[in-house]
Structures are given as C-alpha cells and as structure tokens.
Design a protein around this motif. Sequence first.
Motif, PDB file in Angstrom:
ATOM      1  N   UNK A  52       0.809  -1.216   0.000  1.00  0.00           N
ATOM      2  CA  UNK A  52       0.000   0.000   0.000  1.00  0.00           C
ATOM      3  C   UNK A  52       0.846   1.272   0.000  1.00  0.00           C
ATOM      4  N   UNK A  53       0.522   2.149  -0.896  1.00  0.00           N
ATOM      5  CA  UNK A  53       1.082   3.507  -0.983  1.00  0.00           C
ATOM      6  C   UNK A  53       2.554   3.580  -0.614  1.00  0.00           C
ATOM      7  N   UNK A  54       3.353   2.729  -1.220  1.00  0.00           N
ATOM      8  CA  UNK A  54       4.746   2.676  -0.821  1.00  0.00           C
ATOM      9  C   UNK A  54       5.721   3.240  -1.825  1.00  0.00           C
ATOM     10  N   UNK A  55       5.894   2.585  -2.940  1.00  0.00           N
ATOM     11  CA  UNK A  55       6.886   2.977  -3.927  1.00  0.00           C
ATOM     12  C   UNK A  55       6.159   3.331  -5.214  1.00  0.00           C
ATOM     13  N   UNK A 106       0.931   5.854  -9.654  1.00  0.00           N
ATOM     14  CA  UNK A 106       0.477   5.505  -8.318  1.00  0.00           C
ATOM     15  C   UNK A 106      -0.565   4.397  -8.429  1.00  0.00           C
ATOM     16  N   UNK A 107      -0.350   3.266  -7.763  1.00  0.00           N
ATOM     17  CA  UNK A 107      -1.385   2.227  -7.746  1.00  0.00           C
ATOM     18  C   UNK A 107      -2.613   2.739  -6.987  1.00  0.00           C
ATOM     19  N   UNK A 108      -3.770   2.630  -7.624  1.00  0.00           N
ATOM     20  CA  UNK A 108      -5.002   3.155  -7.029  1.00  0.00           C
ATOM     21  C   UNK A 108      -6.143   2.164  -7.211  1.00  0.00           C
ATOM     22  N   UNK A 109      -7.224   2.452  -6.531  1.00  0.00           N
ATOM     23  CA  UNK A 109      -8.495   1.778  -6.756  1.00  0.00           C
ATOM     24  C   UNK A 109      -9.478   2.847  -7.192  1.00  0.00           C
ATOM     25  N   UNK A 110     -10.343   2.494  -8.124  1.00  0.00           N
ATOM     26  CA  UNK A 110     -11.339   3.445  -8.598  1.00  0.00           C
ATOM     27  C   UNK A 110     -12.728   2.904  -8.311  1.00  0.00           C
ATOM     28  N   UNK A 120      -1.943  -5.529  -0.526  1.00  0.00           N
ATOM     29  CA  UNK A 120      -0.535  -5.886  -0.718  1.00  0.00           C
ATOM     30  C   UNK A 120      -0.308  -6.183  -2.193  1.00  0.00           C
ATOM     31  N   UNK A 121       0.490  -5.370  -2.827  1.00  0.00           N
ATOM     32  CA  UNK A 121       0.742  -5.559  -4.250  1.00  0.00           C
ATOM     33  C   UNK A 121       2.121  -5.102  -4.637  1.00  0.00           C
ATOM     34  N   UNK A 122       2.588  -5.631  -5.751  1.00  0.00           N
ATOM     35  CA  UNK A 122       3.916  -5.284  -6.220  1.00  0.00           C
ATOM     36  C   UNK A 122       4.024  -5.568  -7.708  1.00  0.00           C
ATOM     37  N   UNK A 123       4.769  -4.728  -8.392  1.00  0.00           N
ATOM     38  CA  UNK A 123       5.068  -4.964  -9.805  1.00  0.00           C
ATOM     39  C   UNK A 123       6.463  -4.438 -10.087  1.00  0.00           C
TER      40      UNK A 123
END
Length: 183
Positions: free
Chosen positions: A15-18, A139-143, A160-163
């Motif tokens: 979450x909201x990390x890198x 920025x990884x987001x949810x809509x 928890x996510x990563x790419x």
Amino acid sequence: ELIEHDTQCTYLKTPAGVFTEITLPVNEIYQGHLNDSISQAQFSLYRYNAANQESAFEVPQTLLLVRKQDMYFEEGKVPDEKTSYVTSFNSSYNTYTFSNISNLVSYCKRERNEESAKAGITPEAWEQQHQDWNKVVLIPVETNRDNSNNIVSVTHDMGLGSAKLVGGATDKLKIQVIYSTFN
C-alpha cells in the motif's frame, strides 16, 4: 536499497509505498514538429513476471498517472484526461498502457511557454527553475465507478501488491506519437 542499486527496472509497491517517476520527453516529442498538433501519444509499461509465483504479491490492477506536482490527489478529485489518467493492467500482454496522453504533453509544453513568457525568461531557463515541469508519477489506485462507468472516486490501493516494470535510470521511455498538420 534495492531500488537505488537496480537501474534496469522500476517498481510499484502497495500500500502507498513505492511509486515510479517518469520524465516525459516533451522537448523531443516536439522537435521538428513545432507547428504540428499531437493527435495521439501512447506508451506501455511492461511488467517482469515474478520469479516465484507462489510468493508473489498481487499485481496492482489500476494505475494513476499524474503530474508529480499534483501527486497528492485531493479527496473527490478524479482523473481529468488532461493532467491525470488511469489505466488497468492487461494480463494478456503483461502491460499497463496509457493510450493517449497527448493532452498532457501539450499541457506541459503550453505551461512552460506561457510561464516563461510571463517571467520574461527563455523556456530553457524556466525549465532549469522548474525541474519537475515534465515529470509524472505512477500511483497504484483503486477506482469506484457509477452505473455509466464514469470514475467517481480514486483512492490509494491499500492491498498488498507489487510490480517490477521494465525500465529504470538507463532506459528511455518509448512513446508512439501521431502528429497532425493543418493547412
């Protein structure tokens, strides 16, 4: 530490990390096309597959591309397709594709030219004073969408996510541009 030493790729973490920062090649896009309009500007970000699928985090499904100076998205603000865009992960191609950011490229150039004229300095001098003028962040987001599929809210992806994306300090962003000339 890994991010600083691995210049062959870039990362997204939730979450909201890198976040990933991209420098848009605005000057290069307009080189030789000063009197043309940009009809389309598209680029894709390719994801590396996880080495160990069993321990891999989920891939962030939606990305917000926004100007670095506007990255602290206000509550209630939604992407405007001018200075901010969203896209979804395409698992078939293993990519995130922004299909048309021509408005953003034009906006950056117009802002630079107008602001440098107001300040009475050259566009190049203005660029030196405003280092982030052509920078965007992912920025990884949810809509959340309404019944007509319009985005009504954007929030940070708190799962928890990563790419791991192809790119980094040594790679250039490959952007496809379609120009139009009017007589």
